[in-house]
Design a protein around this motif. Sequence first.
Motif, short mmCIF file in Angstrom:
data_model
loop_
_atom_site.label_atom_id
_atom_site.label_comp_id
_atom_site.label_asym_id
_atom_site.label_seq_id
_atom_site.Cartn_x
_atom_site.Cartn_y
_atom_site.Cartn_z
N MET A 168 -0.11 -3.97 3.01
CA MET A 168 -0.93 -2.78 2.92
C MET A 168 -1.77 -2.83 1.66
N SER A 169 -2.97 -2.33 1.79
CA SER A 169 -3.83 -2.32 0.61
C SER A 169 -3.61 -1.02 -0.19
N PRO A 170 -3.92 -1.05 -1.46
CA PRO A 170 -3.74 0.15 -2.31
C PRO A 170 -4.60 1.33 -1.85
N LEU A 171 -5.69 1.03 -1.18
CA LEU A 171 -6.57 2.10 -0.71
C LEU A 171 -5.92 2.95 0.37
N THR A 172 -5.09 2.35 1.20
CA THR A 172 -4.41 3.10 2.25
C THR A 172 -3.25 3.93 1.68
N LEU A 173 -2.71 3.53 0.54
CA LEU A 173 -1.62 4.27 -0.09
C LEU A 173 -2.12 5.44 -0.95
N LEU A 174 -3.39 5.44 -1.27
CA LEU A 174 -3.95 6.45 -2.16
C LEU A 174 -3.73 7.89 -1.67
N PRO A 175 -3.97 8.23 -0.40
CA PRO A 175 -3.73 9.61 0.05
C PRO A 175 -2.27 10.04 -0.10
N PHE A 176 -1.36 9.11 0.14
CA PHE A 176 0.06 9.45 -0.01
C PHE A 176 0.42 9.69 -1.48
N ILE A 177 -0.15 8.90 -2.36
CA ILE A 177 0.11 9.07 -3.79
C ILE A 177 -0.43 10.40 -4.28
N VAL A 178 -1.62 10.76 -3.83
CA VAL A 178 -2.23 12.04 -4.23
C VAL A 178 -1.39 13.20 -3.70
N LEU A 179 -0.91 13.11 -2.47
CA LEU A 179 -0.09 14.16 -1.88
C LEU A 179 1.23 14.33 -2.64
N ILE A 180 1.86 13.24 -2.97
CA ILE A 180 3.12 13.31 -3.72
C ILE A 180 2.88 13.89 -5.12
N GLY A 181 1.79 13.52 -5.75
CA GLY A 181 1.45 14.06 -7.07
C GLY A 181 1.21 15.56 -7.02
N ALA A 182 0.51 16.03 -6.00
CA ALA A 182 0.24 17.47 -5.86
C ALA A 182 1.54 18.24 -5.62
N MET A 183 2.41 17.69 -4.81
CA MET A 183 3.70 18.35 -4.56
C MET A 183 4.53 18.42 -5.84
N PHE A 184 4.50 17.37 -6.63
CA PHE A 184 5.23 17.35 -7.90
C PHE A 184 4.70 18.43 -8.84
N LEU A 185 3.38 18.56 -8.95
CA LEU A 185 2.79 19.57 -9.85
C LEU A 185 3.12 20.99 -9.39
N MET A 186 3.10 21.23 -8.07
CA MET A 186 3.39 22.57 -7.56
C MET A 186 4.85 22.94 -7.80
#
Length: 168
Positions: A1-19
Amino acid sequence: MSPLTLLPFIVLIGAMFLMTRSAKKKQQQAAAMRNELQPGSGVRTIGGMYATVKEVNDDTLLLDAGPGVELLFAKNAIGAVLTDDEYNRIVHGIEHDLKSDSDVVPDDASSLAETDDSVDEAAASDDKVVDLGKRDETDEVREKAAEAEQAEAGEEPKKTEGDSDEKK
């Protein structure tokens, strides 16, 4: 998998962590506020009732809601601890001395109006009547009087919006 396909998942996990982090902070602040309650403090329950803390236990509070009215509440049911001024203003209707406050908004807007003489002169020179589209009998009487004056002076009356060139 390329890092570009993982980017949405990383952003989602980061947002959940901040909330969850901010929610956890708010819960800790509320718990600290409830643990610091002392007898004599004014409180508001989550149901909107105002009372004075009479006794503090581990998980409960004894609240004095009025003369002869004592209620047992869970600490989690306290929505806010009020300052003495705020509690007296809400419950007893007692206002603190407003003269001591320097940033008091006046009751009327007279102090907000400009007192510059040039503004008054400009307003006085604008004596034009603004037509808002509504007409009453006094406007019609004024128009007929103006037409009569113009007829006496030998001038042709001015045309208005609704007038046509046909003579009546």
